[in-house]
Design a protein around this motif. Structure first.
Motif, PDB file in Angstrom:
ATOM      1  N   PRO A  28      16.776  -4.780  10.511  1.00  0.00           N
ATOM      2  CA  PRO A  28      15.706  -4.385  11.432  1.00  0.00           C
ATOM      3  C   PRO A  28      14.498  -3.739  10.756  1.00  0.00           C
ATOM      4  O   PRO A  28      13.363  -4.052  11.094  1.00  0.00           O
ATOM      5  N   ILE A  29      14.708  -2.872   9.762  1.00  0.00           N
ATOM      6  CA  ILE A  29      13.587  -2.141   9.160  1.00  0.00           C
ATOM      7  C   ILE A  29      12.606  -3.111   8.478  1.00  0.00           C
ATOM      8  O   ILE A  29      11.407  -2.844   8.371  1.00  0.00           O
ATOM      9  N   LEU A  30      13.116  -4.299   8.047  1.00  0.00           N
ATOM     10  CA  LEU A  30      12.249  -5.272   7.359  1.00  0.00           C
ATOM     11  C   LEU A  30      11.339  -6.042   8.315  1.00  0.00           C
ATOM     12  O   LEU A  30      10.498  -6.817   7.875  1.00  0.00           O
ATOM     13  N   THR A  31      11.464  -5.835   9.634  1.00  0.00           N
ATOM     14  CA  THR A  31      10.472  -6.406  10.554  1.00  0.00           C
ATOM     15  C   THR A  31       9.182  -5.577  10.521  1.00  0.00           C
ATOM     16  O   THR A  31       8.199  -5.935  11.156  1.00  0.00           O
ATOM     17  N   GLY A  32       9.231  -4.455   9.794  1.00  0.00           N
ATOM     18  CA  GLY A  32       8.068  -3.567   9.734  1.00  0.00           C
ATOM     19  C   GLY A  32       7.319  -3.642   8.424  1.00  0.00           C
ATOM     20  O   GLY A  32       7.776  -4.248   7.451  1.00  0.00           O
ATOM     21  N   ILE A  33       6.117  -3.061   8.429  1.00  0.00           N
ATOM     22  CA  ILE A  33       5.339  -2.879   7.200  1.00  0.00           C
ATOM     23  C   ILE A  33       5.378  -1.387   6.873  1.00  0.00           C
ATOM     24  O   ILE A  33       5.157  -0.551   7.755  1.00  0.00           O
ATOM     25  N   LYS A  34       5.682  -1.068   5.622  1.00  0.00           N
ATOM     26  CA  LYS A  34       5.714   0.338   5.226  1.00  0.00           C
ATOM     27  C   LYS A  34       4.318   0.772   4.770  1.00  0.00           C
ATOM     28  O   LYS A  34       3.668   0.063   3.989  1.00  0.00           O
ATOM     29  N   ILE A  35       3.875   1.895   5.296  1.00  0.00           N
ATOM     30  CA  ILE A  35       2.570   2.455   4.917  1.00  0.00           C
ATOM     31  C   ILE A  35       2.828   3.799   4.265  1.00  0.00           C
ATOM     32  O   ILE A  35       3.509   4.650   4.852  1.00  0.00           O
ATOM     33  N   GLU A  36       2.304   3.977   3.048  1.00  0.00           N
ATOM     34  CA  GLU A  36       2.514   5.251   2.362  1.00  0.00           C
ATOM     35  C   GLU A  36       1.163   5.774   1.902  1.00  0.00           C
ATOM     36  O   GLU A  36       0.417   5.063   1.227  1.00  0.00           O
ATOM     37  N   ALA A  37       0.837   6.994   2.305  1.00  0.00           N
ATOM     38  CA  ALA A  37      -0.447   7.581   1.912  1.00  0.00           C
ATOM     39  C   ALA A  37      -0.211   8.708   0.921  1.00  0.00           C
ATOM     40  O   ALA A  37       0.614   9.588   1.166  1.00  0.00           O
ATOM     41  N   THR A  38      -0.882   8.632  -0.237  1.00  0.00           N
ATOM     42  CA  THR A  38      -0.874   9.743  -1.195  1.00  0.00           C
ATOM     43  C   THR A  38      -2.334  10.065  -1.473  1.00  0.00           C
ATOM     44  O   THR A  38      -3.229   9.356  -1.006  1.00  0.00           O
ATOM     45  N   ASN A  39      -2.570  11.083  -2.262  1.00  0.00           N
ATOM     46  CA  ASN A  39      -3.962  11.439  -2.550  1.00  0.00           C
ATOM     47  C   ASN A  39      -4.686  10.356  -3.351  1.00  0.00           C
ATOM     48  O   ASN A  39      -5.902  10.339  -3.429  1.00  0.00           O
ATOM     49  N   TYR A  40      -3.930   9.428  -3.962  1.00  0.00           N
ATOM     50  CA  TYR A  40      -4.553   8.353  -4.724  1.00  0.00           C
ATOM     51  C   TYR A  40      -5.000   7.183  -3.841  1.00  0.00           C
ATOM     52  O   TYR A  40      -5.869   6.424  -4.224  1.00  0.00           O
ATOM     53  N   GLY A  41      -4.357   7.043  -2.677  1.00  0.00           N
ATOM     54  CA  GLY A  41      -4.699   5.916  -1.817  1.00  0.00           C
ATOM     55  C   GLY A  41      -3.530   5.539  -0.917  1.00  0.00           C
ATOM     56  O   GLY A  41      -2.586   6.313  -0.748  1.00  0.00           O
ATOM     57  N   VAL A  42      -3.624   4.342  -0.359  1.00  0.00           N
ATOM     58  CA  VAL A  42      -2.615   3.895   0.606  1.00  0.00           C
ATOM     59  C   VAL A  42      -1.884   2.672   0.043  1.00  0.00           C
ATOM     60  O   VAL A  42      -2.516   1.724  -0.425  1.00  0.00           O
ATOM     61  N   THR A  43      -0.550   2.717   0.073  1.00  0.00           N
ATOM     62  CA  THR A  43       0.274   1.600  -0.379  1.00  0.00           C
ATOM     63  C   THR A  43       0.945   0.950   0.823  1.00  0.00           C
ATOM     64  O   THR A  43       1.510   1.644   1.662  1.00  0.00           O
ATOM     65  N   LEU A  44       0.851  -0.393   0.896  1.00  0.00           N
ATOM     66  CA  LEU A  44       1.508  -1.137   1.979  1.00  0.00           C
ATOM     67  C   LEU A  44       2.602  -2.001   1.366  1.00  0.00           C
ATOM     68  O   LEU A  44       2.410  -2.564   0.280  1.00  0.00           O
ATOM     69  N   THR A  45       3.734  -2.135   2.065  1.00  0.00           N
ATOM     70  CA  THR A  45       4.828  -2.971   1.573  1.00  0.00           C
ATOM     71  C   THR A  45       5.396  -3.825   2.694  1.00  0.00           C
ATOM     72  O   THR A  45       5.614  -3.336   3.800  1.00  0.00           O
ATOM     73  N   GLY A  46       5.606  -5.109   2.385  1.00  0.00           N
ATOM     74  CA  GLY A  46       6.292  -6.017   3.306  1.00  0.00           C
ATOM     75  C   GLY A  46       7.363  -6.746   2.523  1.00  0.00           C
ATOM     76  O   GLY A  46       7.186  -7.004   1.325  1.00  0.00           O
TER      77      GLY A  46
END
Lengths: 380, 380
Positions: A28-46
């Motif tokens: 189920p969790i892989l139906t989502g996109i992970k968004i991670e925000a750090t002070n360097y920027g935003v990382t997206l994972t699919g």
């Protein structure tokens, strides 16, 4: 988590990672996109666990500010909705904020979306790859090599290893091969190795992964880093990581399949043969076997023909640039030849036959970096 | 039969008549296209017995020679192959010749197709229509009227008469109406009558026929002749005849459904509302009912919102150009409103509500030739 981000950069990144997300996953969790925000920027994972794509949008690239981070953090949002929503938001900026219980607010212009998020701790971590086997090539060359081979992979799961493209590398030469056992496509290229001489063998990347990779690759000469391990391959370029699992199993040795002599050799204009096969296939497609007949004639002409008992027949003459060797009548799967002609960018091709019952090769005339091999069909 | 014909004109005509041919017909001869050559030119016919299309390519139009007739005659050729084949022939001219037993040869450049034809005597004759009820309008106006109503026809066969668009005509005014009983689209226009005052009533043309008609109509101001009989309608333009059967049954009287007063009246920018509904539908589509909520606010704003229990909710404010009358909360099928907004070419629209449980209308602000009517959905 709380940040504002430039809409266009966000949309572009979301579309990239969304290519890895499958709605048919059992996790189920892989139906989502992970968004991670750090002070360097935003990382997206699919990810669909076979393919994973990670993109990074830096806070700033020196020229332009892309992201303003107010609070670091992460969330997973349903890919299907999230990708559609960001595309349809009206403003130039999007504000993303996570409240309690993974409830997430997207705000843009006068629009507010409140979305139910998922726990980012449940999202699997991407593999950390050892960079021992590491080489580089321009994006556009990689895109060409994929396009010129991947169409020939097998679509049948009876021999799973044939559903991938095999990479072999020696010194600085990379060879990509795909075959479904009726036809074979091979493409070579020189690559740059960073870690001394490259040594690759039996690295089989699923055709599906390469088709997705080609949607992300651009027609640019920017270099792609390619890192190969036992079970994974990673393509790294422009703030994007593309991971694919490798296929298990021994890829067949294909070198010895390619005939080293020819009994009949033709040089033809690629587009002229392609149009002719398209017409002949109109009828042979009906007979479901795609069989097309080729016959050498006098005065450097060939006759291409096909028959459908129900519809009728077509016959057409094409003049060759050159024709050498024995007379020949041969039948083949016209669809397979057409697939190959479509990826040959050269104006003329050389066809080398070794007899009516033996495999034959199609190659561009202006370089020797590509070869297509076909089995004939028995009819005569 | 034996003639040569300009390839482009032939391809164009074949594509037109091919739109009437269905591969799912139960009458074998109707899988073919009829070709008839006389000294005046070549006539092509395609039909699925509901729709029939006939095109005529004249031997010459005074400026250019299109056809050279060597022998008059006719043949029927399998539409599926014939249409593909003529498109893919290489030369500028095509030679068509029928031999014994309906065997037909198509020759172009160095290509020869031998096709099995069918007996043209078996092909049904097109109806001869009495031209009593006869009027005219420009192609582009007819195309607009179809586009702006046909989307609202019912797709369910429970009340077959609602799967068509109803034409009513009085004096020189034509009114087209479509409804699936949840929404209604109405479009009026002035037409030219040739035979005194026009009198049309309960002329119901299948939506499917009109969709095909619109693919053949061009954005030109050339006039179309429209001839209506008891069971058939014929559209005549530019060497093309388009026949459709009419639907049986009594079309409902729709005039009285349209409210003549309003309790709340809004003027909004069409595109702004459309974008807003598109966003709201991203969530309500998930809930499968397409329900969108609208609420009037102070200071001439409305709030558009939708909710999906699983995904989340969206809320958005839009400022109206004008807002008059009572406060209102109403819910409706957003997809239906969107369909209507897409065919309204005006920049602003007027929405007239008569209460939360009563039908409401959407109209362009710059003319009164079009009206859309919707039933609300009960939620509040």
């Amino acid at each position: 988590m709380h940040f504002t981000i430039q809409r266009d950069a966000f949309v572009h990144s979301v579309q990239h990672v969304n290519k890895a997300v499958s709605s048919r996953t059992t996790i189920p969790i892989l139906t989502g996109i992970k968004i991670e925000a750090t002070n360097y920027g935003v990382t997206l994972t699919g990810s669909d666990s076979d393919i994973s794509i990670e993109t990074f949008i830096p806070a700033s690239d020196g020229e332009k500010e892309y992201v303003t981070i107010k609070e670091e953090g992460s969330i997973v949002l349903q890919a299907r909705f999230f990708a559609e929503i960001v595309k349809k938001l009206p403003g130039e900026e999007i504000e993303v904020a996570v409240q309690d219980q993974f409830a997430t607010t997207l705000r843009s212009g006068s629009v507010v979306f409140n979305l139910n998020g998922l726990d980012p701790e449940e999202y699997p971590r991407l593999p950390q790859l050892d960079e021992d086997n590491h080489f580089q090539m321009p994006q556009n060359l990689l895109k060409d090599m994929v396009r010129q081979t991947v169409f020939a992979v097998s679509t049948q799961e009876t021999r799973p290893v044939l559903t991938g493209v095999n990479l072999e590398g020696e010194e600085s030469e990379l060879i990509c091969t795909a075959t479904d056992s009726h036809r074979l496509a091979m493409r070579k290229a020189s690559v740059e190795t960073k870690t001394g001489a490259m040594s690759l063998s039996n690295v089989v990347i699923p055709g599906k992964s390469l088709n997705e990779l080609n949607k992300v690759l651009e027609d640019s000469t920017e270099l792609v880093d390619i890192i190969v391990t036992e079970s994974q391959v990673l393509f790294k370029f422009e703030n994007l990581l593309f991971f694919s699992r490798l296929l298990d199993g021994k890829y067949p040795v294909t070198k010895n399949m390619i005939p080293d002599h020819a009994k009949t050799e033709l040089v033809l204009r690629t587009k002229e043969l392609l149009s002719s096969l398209e017409r002949a296939l109109l009828l042979s497609r009906e007979a479901k076997n795609n069989v097309i007949n080729l016959k050498t004639m006098n005065n450097s002409e060939i006759e291409v023909s096909s028959v459908s008992a129900e519809v009728g027949k077509v016959t057409e003459k094409i003049s060759c640039d050159t024709m050498e060797g024995e007379e020949l009548r041969i039948s083949f799967n016209g669809k397979n030849i057409m697939d190959a002609l479509k990826v040959i960018d050269s104006e003329t091709i050389k066809i080398r036959f070794t007899g009516a019952m033996s495999p034959f090769t199609v190659q561009p005339t202006d370089h020797d970096q590509m070869l297509h091999l076909f089995s004939p069909v028995r009819t005569y």
